[in-house]
Design a protein around this motif. Structure first.
Motif, PDB file in Angstrom:
ATOM      1  N   ARG A 576       0.832  -1.205   0.000  1.00 35.57           N
ATOM      2  CA  ARG A 576       0.000   0.000   0.000  1.00 35.57           C
ATOM      3  C   ARG A 576       0.864   1.252   0.000  1.00 35.57           C
ATOM      4  NH1 ARG A 576      -3.904   0.373   4.887  1.00 35.57           N
ATOM      5  NH2 ARG A 576      -4.263   2.404   3.961  1.00 35.57           N
ATOM      6  N   ASN A 577       2.096   1.158   0.527  1.00 31.86           N
ATOM      7  CA  ASN A 577       3.000   2.301   0.511  1.00 31.86           C
ATOM      8  C   ASN A 577       3.586   2.554  -0.868  1.00 31.86           C
ATOM      9  OD1 ASN A 577       2.604   2.664   3.265  1.00 31.86           O
ATOM     10  ND2 ASN A 577       4.288   1.285   3.806  1.00 31.86           N
ATOM     11  N   GLY A 579       1.472   2.430  -3.412  1.00 35.70           N
ATOM     12  CA  GLY A 579       0.284   2.795  -4.173  1.00 35.70           C
ATOM     13  C   GLY A 579      -0.468   1.620  -4.742  1.00 35.70           C
ATOM     14  N   ALA A 581      -2.264  -1.149  -2.911  1.00 33.20           N
ATOM     15  CA  ALA A 581      -2.806  -1.919  -1.801  1.00 33.20           C
ATOM     16  C   ALA A 581      -3.427  -3.209  -2.322  1.00 33.20           C
ATOM     17  CB  ALA A 581      -3.850  -1.100  -1.047  1.00 33.20           C
ATOM     18  N   ARG A 584      -6.585  -3.345  -4.625  1.00 32.78           N
ATOM     19  CA  ARG A 584      -6.609  -3.098  -6.068  1.00 32.78           C
ATOM     20  C   ARG A 584      -6.606  -4.398  -6.849  1.00 32.78           C
ATOM     21  NH1 ARG A 584      -2.487   1.450  -8.039  1.00 32.78           N
ATOM     22  NH2 ARG A 584      -3.522   0.847 -10.006  1.00 32.78           N
ATOM     23  N   ASN A 642     -11.842  -1.697   1.106  1.00 32.09           N
ATOM     24  CA  ASN A 642     -11.485  -0.309   1.395  1.00 32.09           C
ATOM     25  C   ASN A 642     -11.384   0.432   0.069  1.00 32.09           C
ATOM     26  OD1 ASN A 642     -10.465   2.153   2.150  1.00 32.09           O
ATOM     27  ND2 ASN A 642      -8.839   1.328   3.434  1.00 32.09           N
ATOM     28  N   GLU A 644     -11.025   3.417  -0.580  1.00 33.89           N
ATOM     29  CA  GLU A 644     -10.044   4.497  -0.596  1.00 33.89           C
ATOM     30  C   GLU A 644      -8.679   4.043  -1.105  1.00 33.89           C
ATOM     31  OE1 GLU A 644      -9.726   6.481   3.101  1.00 33.89           O
ATOM     32  OE2 GLU A 644     -11.834   7.077   3.175  1.00 33.89           O
ATOM     33  N   VAL A 645      -8.391   2.772  -0.964  1.00 33.97           N
ATOM     34  CA  VAL A 645      -7.075   2.298  -1.419  1.00 33.97           C
ATOM     35  C   VAL A 645      -7.188   1.312  -2.569  1.00 33.97           C
ATOM     36  CG1 VAL A 645      -5.957   2.706   0.799  1.00 33.97           C
ATOM     37  CG2 VAL A 645      -6.996   0.483   0.344  1.00 33.97           C
ATOM     38  N   GLY A 646      -8.427   1.114  -3.110  1.00 36.80           N
ATOM     39  CA  GLY A 646      -8.448   0.346  -4.332  1.00 36.80           C
ATOM     40  C   GLY A 646      -9.579  -0.636  -4.556  1.00 36.80           C
ATOM     41  N   GLU A 670      -2.941  -0.179   9.831  1.00 38.12           N
ATOM     42  CA  GLU A 670      -4.177  -0.377   9.072  1.00 38.12           C
ATOM     43  C   GLU A 670      -5.367   0.357   9.671  1.00 38.12           C
ATOM     44  OE1 GLU A 670      -4.246  -1.809   6.221  1.00 38.12           O
ATOM     45  OE2 GLU A 670      -2.150  -2.447   6.304  1.00 38.12           O
TER      46      GLU A 670
END
Length: 745
Positions: A576-577, A579, A581, A584, A642, A644-646, A670
């Protein structure tokens, strides 16, 4: 006592390729028997499906073999082959050091020494047993030492040197901190005259972070390993006064004059196992057992966190006495995978005496360019390597909190507690407290076995067992091959099925899986905490895999500036760091873990969506998976959606788990931190989500979000709603009819 152990030289092979097996009879058995078996189920617990194997009766290597105990060359160091240019009478040794365990045994920093510290010959600059810098000389059975007055401090940079004048036999030893501190004593070099000059054996290499001694079998092993960082080692064939020490090791190194023999620059070739010499003779060396590179040197400013931006600030190597790449055992037998052998998970079954038994697993792929089934099981060999020989069940102070009970140790745990020379996992700390970045498969991996704890391979065998029990044809492929071959390995299959915990993923693997689903492939992610950590394999040593943890979070913390992989320079830590996560790829990603008791899923309104009708065909229950070997299908580690992250906008949350205990809390990083009310009893975000979504290319993804899912498949003779849902999804996913209406996230 573990009586017999072995490992293969490769984890996977295709028909026509050969696997070599290396075996050690640790209890001294004179002989043992080896048989090739195909593993079906590794769960031998009374309440599990039962252990199942199929003997490959016609395997040519089945038979009896002589037993022997094979030694292990554990501990990292750098080694330069003996050449005439190293033959110096007078000398100066110098370097920058950052010791991490001064005062814990005698540790060799720079040396040309052969044999034990007590009986060998040559010269060596060491930290003695009290942590003082010491020059050790040996010749003809005589030994002499000269040490500084005070020990060095732990985790502090020093300039160090030792010189010896062959004409006068005068020796000098000196250590000075790079940054003076309050109450530092006056710096006084130690001086004395040796009664003799050292005699250096011609076979002795020049070494850094260890010296060498004859191996129990053949060749040389490392000995007297140093723990800590070394930077800018120098060797000169003349005496340099302590006052010239700063100039001697300044960057860039000296030219070809001034008596320089070698000036190694560790900032060059960081991704490799080579240490480069900028001196006149080009005395390049080799790193043994994977010390940690891409670590900050004495001049790191903090302005960059990637060694690729400023290699000169990463001119150090961190050596550890418990690094291990290759046990270097001799081969006992080798087996060429026969043509026509069923793709699957196999093992060399080793037996000796009345109770000695070991299984050495390996993975047989179908012939290159062909498939034998529409679905491939992707064995999580990256994750198996990450956990290889993990000590966290007893070394991790949080282990019992995560289990909610006292730890129960198996014989293999007790064995590894005593035998740290079998190497570490990337969950472990080195003896000096630093995190373990590397793991390797060239050693027995005691927790990648059937009949062991239900984790990694042994948990994944529940899925193999289900495929066999329900009559499904399948191929087996693995992470390491996926990393090497990319999307071409996946493309022929209608469906890829993961294991229960595919936690570790390289960039090549992630790109291949993402491309596969984007191009119409179907992915069944039957686990939890998948696709979470970013790893890579060593470009020159293919059995080794690397990770860097974050500077905040869990397991162990990387030192500031050391979160980028040495092998490639890419950022490591969680995906996730970067881009990407897990949401996705799979729609869901890690949220929590607990190892006390599992729970169940409750169907959500989206499970009635016509798009998901095939998933629940024949399933009328609202509660899914309130059974299984973990107490429920939602167990151990959990994933949730989530957006927001994918998580794709059109993903359907089919079911969610509930009723978890207060052992389950937010995973580090998390949930924005732990706080009262953030556990499985009080927080609705502590759950597993089962999701389904279509991809733009006519493919689809189904994810269960729990490691425990596989442990429920066999319940009631494989006739249960977890098994039924899995069967429904697999049947539709291998149907070539494209999924309609999918849209990109």
């Amino acid at each position: 006592m573990i009586e017999i152990l072995g490992y293969p030289d490769r984890l996977s092979a295709r028909p026509g390729q050969t696997i070599a097996f290396k075996v050690s009879c640790e209890a001294g058995a004179a002989s043992y028997r080896a048989d090739i078996v195909r593993l079906v189920c590794g769960d031998d617990r009374p309440d599990g499906p039962g252990f199942k194997e199929v003997l490959v009766a016609d395997a040519a290597v089945n038979g009896a073999y002589p037993g022997r105990i094979q030694p292990i060359d554990c501990g990292s160091y750098a080694r330069v082959a003996p050449v005439p240019a190293l033959d110096v009478a007078s000398f100066t040794l110098a370097a920058l050091v950052w010791p991490t365990l001064p005062g814990v045994g005698e540790q060799t920093i720079l040396a040309r020494w052969l044999g034990s510290a007590a009986e060998g010959e040559g010269y060596a600059l060491v930290l003695d047993e009290t942590g003082r810098l010491c020059l050790r000389l040996g010749a003809g059975g005589r030994h002499w030492r000269l040490a500084t007055v005070r020990p060095v401090d732990e985790r502090r940079w020093y300039r160090i040197m030792a010189s010896f004048d062959a004409r006068s036999c005068e020796a000098v030893v000196h250590a000075e901190p790079l940054e003076p501190a309050w109450n530092d004593p006056a710096l006084v070099p130690a001086r004395a005259t040796s009664p003799f000059a050292p005699a250096v054996p011609a076979a002795a290499p020049f070494t850094m972070a260890a010296h060498v001694a004859p191996a129990p079998t053949e060749g040389l092993f490392g000995a007297g390993h140093y723990n800590g960082k070394i930077e800018a080692p120098r060797l000169l064939d003349r005496v340099v006064a302590p006052g010239g020490l700063a100039g001697l090791i300044a960057q860039p190194p000296l030219g070809t004059g001034g008596g320089l023999v070698a000036a190694w620059d560790f900032s060059i070739g960081i991704p490799t196992a080579t240490v480069r010499d900028l001196g006149p003779a080009g005395l390049h060396g080799t790193c043994v057992n994977l010390p940690t590179r891409a670590v900050t040197g004495h001049g790191w400013t903090g302005d960059v966190v990637s060694w690729r931006k400023a290699p000169g600030q990463y001119g150090a190597i961190h050596f550890h006495e418990d690094d291990l790449y290759d046990c270097r055992w001799q081969t006992d037998f080798a087996w060429e995978i026969p043509q026509g052998l069923k793709s699957g998970i196999y093992a060399a079954r080793l037996r000796c005496g009345d109770s000695g038994e070991d299984y050495v697993p390996f993975f047989v792929l179908p012939p290159r360019g062909s498939v034998t089934a529409p679905v491939a099981f992707l064995a999580s060999t990256a994750t198996y390597l990450a956990y290889a020989n993990s000590h966290d069940a007893y070394d991790d102070p949080l282990a019992e909190r995560a289990h909610g009970t006292a730890s129960v140790l198996a014989p293999s745990d007790l064995f590894l507690m005593e035998r740290r020379d079998y190497g570490l996992s990337v969950y472990d700390h080195h003896r000096d407290g630093s995190g373990s970045c590397w793991t390797s498969r060239l050693r027995p991996i005691l927790n990648m076995r059937p009949k062991r704890a239900l984790w990694s391979l042994n948990a994944d065998l529940h899925i193999i067992d289900w495929l066999e029990a329900t009559g499904r044809d399948y191929d087996v492929i693995d992470d390491e091959t996926l990393h090497a071959e990319g999307a071409a390995l996946l493309a022929p299959y209608a469906c890829i099925m993961t294991g229960a915990h595919p936690e570790y993923t390289s960039a090549a693997m992630m790109h291949a899986l993402a491309g596969y689903t984007r191009d119409g492939g179907r992915l069944m992610y039957l686990g939890g905490n998948g696709f979470y950590w970013r790893v890579n394999w060593h470009p020159e040593l293919p059995a080794a895999m690397e990770i860097r943890r974050g500077v905040t979070g869990s397991i162990w913390l990387a030192r500031a500036g050391e979160t980028h992989l040495a092998s490639t320079g890419e950022p490591s830590t969680q995906w996730r760091n970067s881009g990407y996560a897990p949401q996705r790829l799979a729609g869901i990603g890690f949220i929590s873990e607990g190892f006390d008791i599992g729970s169940y899923y409750r169907r959500q309104p989206a499970s009635r969506d016509p798009r998901a009708a095939f998933v629940f065909e024949g399933v009328e229950e609202e509660i899914i998976g309130d059974f299984g070997v973990f107490g429920g299908a939602a167990a151990l580690e959990l994933d949730i959606v989530n957006p927001e992250v994918g998580t794709p906008r059109h993903a359907l949350v089919l079911a969610s788990s509930e009723g978890h205990s207060n052992i389950y809390v937010f995973a580090a990083g998390e949930g924005g931190g732990n706080f009262p009310g953030s556990d499985g009893i009080e927080c609705p975000d502590i759950r597993a989500d089962m999701v389904f979504f279509e991809t733009a290319g006519g493919g689809a993804v189904f994810s269960t979000g729990s490691i425990g899912w596989a442990g429920s498949l066999a319940h009631r003779g494989y006739d249960n709603n977890v098994s039924r849902i899995t069967r429904n999804v697999l049947a539709r996913f291998i149907d070539p009819t494209p999924f309609p209406g999918g849209s990109a996230a």
